[in-house]
Design a protein around this motif. Structure first.
Motif, PDB file in Angstrom:
ATOM      1  N   ALA A 270     -16.150   8.462  -6.587  1.00 34.90           N
ATOM      2  CA  ALA A 270     -15.090   7.853  -5.721  1.00 34.90           C
ATOM      3  C   ALA A 270     -14.657   6.654  -6.283  1.00 34.90           C
ATOM      4  N   MET A 271     -13.566   5.744  -6.009  1.00 32.42           N
ATOM      5  CA  MET A 271     -12.829   5.224  -6.803  1.00 32.42           C
ATOM      6  C   MET A 271     -12.494   3.552  -5.350  1.00 32.42           C
ATOM      7  N   THR A 272     -13.067   2.780  -5.413  1.00 30.98           N
ATOM      8  CA  THR A 272     -12.555   1.732  -4.968  1.00 30.98           C
ATOM      9  C   THR A 272     -11.118   0.928  -5.546  1.00 30.98           C
ATOM     10  N   LEU A 273     -10.154   0.762  -5.025  1.00 27.07           N
ATOM     11  CA  LEU A 273      -8.871   1.035  -5.972  1.00 27.07           C
ATOM     12  C   LEU A 273      -7.839  -0.746  -4.962  1.00 27.07           C
ATOM     13  N   ASN A 274      -7.611  -1.400  -5.564  1.00 24.26           N
ATOM     14  CA  ASN A 274      -6.815  -2.118  -4.509  1.00 24.26           C
ATOM     15  C   ASN A 274      -5.518  -1.775  -5.166  1.00 24.26           C
ATOM     16  N   ASN A 275      -4.565  -2.045  -3.827  1.00 27.10           N
ATOM     17  CA  ASN A 275      -3.614  -1.681  -3.407  1.00 27.10           C
ATOM     18  C   ASN A 275      -2.515  -2.017  -4.105  1.00 27.10           C
ATOM     19  N   ASP A 276      -2.693  -3.847  -4.866  1.00 26.03           N
ATOM     20  CA  ASP A 276      -1.566  -4.190  -5.854  1.00 26.03           C
ATOM     21  C   ASP A 276      -1.479  -3.902  -6.712  1.00 26.03           C
TER      22      ASP A 276
ATOM     23  N   THR B  32       0.928  -1.275   0.369  1.00 25.47           N
ATOM     24  CA  THR B  32       0.031  -0.070   0.033  1.00 25.47           C
ATOM     25  C   THR B  32       0.871   1.178  -0.171  1.00 25.47           C
ATOM     26  N   HIS B  33       1.822   1.110   1.013  1.00 20.77           N
ATOM     27  CA  HIS B  33       2.438   2.220   0.434  1.00 20.77           C
ATOM     28  C   HIS B  33       3.572   2.584  -0.839  1.00 20.77           C
ATOM     29  N   ASP B  34       3.762   1.833  -1.245  1.00 22.99           N
ATOM     30  CA  ASP B  34       4.377   2.286  -2.629  1.00 22.99           C
ATOM     31  C   ASP B  34       2.583   2.341  -3.811  1.00 22.99           C
ATOM     32  N   LEU B  35       1.804   1.960  -3.583  1.00 19.16           N
ATOM     33  CA  LEU B  35       0.498   3.347  -4.272  1.00 19.16           C
ATOM     34  C   LEU B  35       0.097   4.391  -3.705  1.00 19.16           C
ATOM     35  N   ILE B  36       0.372   4.678  -2.502  1.00 13.81           N
ATOM     36  CA  ILE B  36      -0.266   5.937  -1.954  1.00 13.81           C
ATOM     37  C   ILE B  36       0.635   7.032  -2.916  1.00 13.81           C
ATOM     38  N   PRO B  37       2.222   7.186  -3.017  1.00 12.02           N
ATOM     39  CA  PRO B  37       2.524   8.124  -3.672  1.00 12.02           C
ATOM     40  C   PRO B  37       2.172   8.287  -5.365  1.00 12.02           C
ATOM     41  N   GLU B  38       1.400   7.263  -5.414  1.00 16.01           N
ATOM     42  CA  GLU B  38       1.136   7.940  -6.873  1.00 16.01           C
ATOM     43  C   GLU B  38      -0.727   7.560  -7.548  1.00 16.01           C
ATOM     44  N   ILE B  39      -1.084   7.999  -6.369  1.00 18.40           N
ATOM     45  CA  ILE B  39      -2.371   7.840  -6.072  1.00 18.40           C
ATOM     46  C   ILE B  39      -2.152   9.851  -5.829  1.00 18.40           C
ATOM     47  N   LEU B  40      -1.340  10.106  -4.953  1.00 17.16           N
ATOM     48  CA  LEU B  40      -0.636  11.402  -3.938  1.00 17.16           C
ATOM     49  C   LEU B  40      -0.508  12.518  -4.941  1.00 17.16           C
ATOM     50  N   ARG B  41      -0.001  12.494  -6.397  1.00 16.84           N
ATOM     51  CA  ARG B  41       0.933  12.942  -7.162  1.00 16.84           C
ATOM     52  C   ARG B  41      -0.702  13.888  -8.253  1.00 16.84           C
TER      53      ARG B  41
END
Length: 258
Positions: free
Chosen positions: A84-90, A23-32
């Motif tokens: 709203a979007m549901t998004l898998n962490n993988d 999940t930590h790997d994904l968070i920056p890609e969302i927050l950009r």
């Protein structure tokens, strides 16, 4: 349905159960794309440590994918988000991913919107021609109207949510396979369009959370049984017939508001 009027803003809901580093790997890609989205992690196991500016809610019990998604959706639309979007962490996201799914050139009746990606997701039309790293994806100004798509990254508009309500948590087993199909049918029956856009692309790393906690074959058996049983219960034995029409691509420049 009338075209979208409010400036779009989406709450991205990431239901998790462990797999904190993923999940930590994904968070920056969302927050950009923080000008378009905020992110809410629904921590089903209660052990998630925040990485950056994401919100975290721990429901105190494992709500699963469908229940965790619904919790996030309720928060999103209570707080006035347009989507709203549901998004898998993988998953890994292409640059401009959220600008793509929120592109105002998409038809005004859009109720459910998703990306293309490197996995067929059970639906051949969601498989992109490109199959490389999301970071290298070049957006294509094209979209598809489809009968359904996968729940890995699934965005709903506030209007569609108000019309049809939540994902069905009870009918489709503990993994929720099939709840996305049921949602698509209900959204379409309410008069909204269901679209995939090639402006947005993702890599799907593939059931990492589920298979970390359950043997892969057992997971697949239970998930598919839940899907088939749930769809047959709600729509009868010929439920597959509802998804037979062949989607056709359209250029974004051809958009005509519904």
């Amino acid at each position: 349905m009338s075209p979208r009027s409010a400036a779009p803003r989406c709450l991205v809901v990431v239901p998790v159960f462990g797999q904190v580093e993923m999940t930590h790997d994904l968070i920056p890609e969302i927050l950009r794309e923080s000008d378009l989205v905020d992110v809410l992690v629904v921590d089903n196991r209660g052990d998630y440590a925040p990485y950056a500016a994401e919100r975290v809610i721990a429901p105190g019990t494992n709500l699963g994918w469908a229940g965790g998604s619904n919790l996030g959706f309720r928060i999103a639309f209570r707080e006035g988000y347009t989507h709203a979007m549901t998004l898998n962490n993988d998953t890994r996201l292409s640059p401009g991913f959220f600008a793509g799914v929120l592109d105002e050139r998409l038809p005004g009746d859009a109720g459910l919107i998703g990306p293309v990606y490197d996995d067929a997701g059970g639906h051949g039309w969601q498989k992109a021609e490109f199959d490389g790293p999301a970071a290298e994806y070049e957006p294509v100004e094209r979209y598809w109207q489809v009968p359904c798509f996968d729940g890995t990254a699934m965005m709903i508009s506030a209007g569609a949510w108000e019309a049809v309500g939540e994902l069905d948590e009870r009918t489709f087993g503990k993994y929720g396979w099939g709840a996305n199909l049921d949602w698509c049918l209900r959204v379409a029956d309410a008069g909204f369009g269901i679209y995939l856009t090639e402006m947005s692309y993702m890599n799907h790393l593939g059931r990492k959370t589920a298979t970390a906690n359950t043997h892969n074959l057992r997971y697949l058996f239970d998930a598919i049984r839940g899907l088939r049983g749930g769809m047959s219960t709600v729509y009868g034995r010929k439920w597959r017939d509802k998804f037979k029409h062949a989607p056709q691509p359209r250029a974004l420049a051809e958009e005509v508001s519904a």
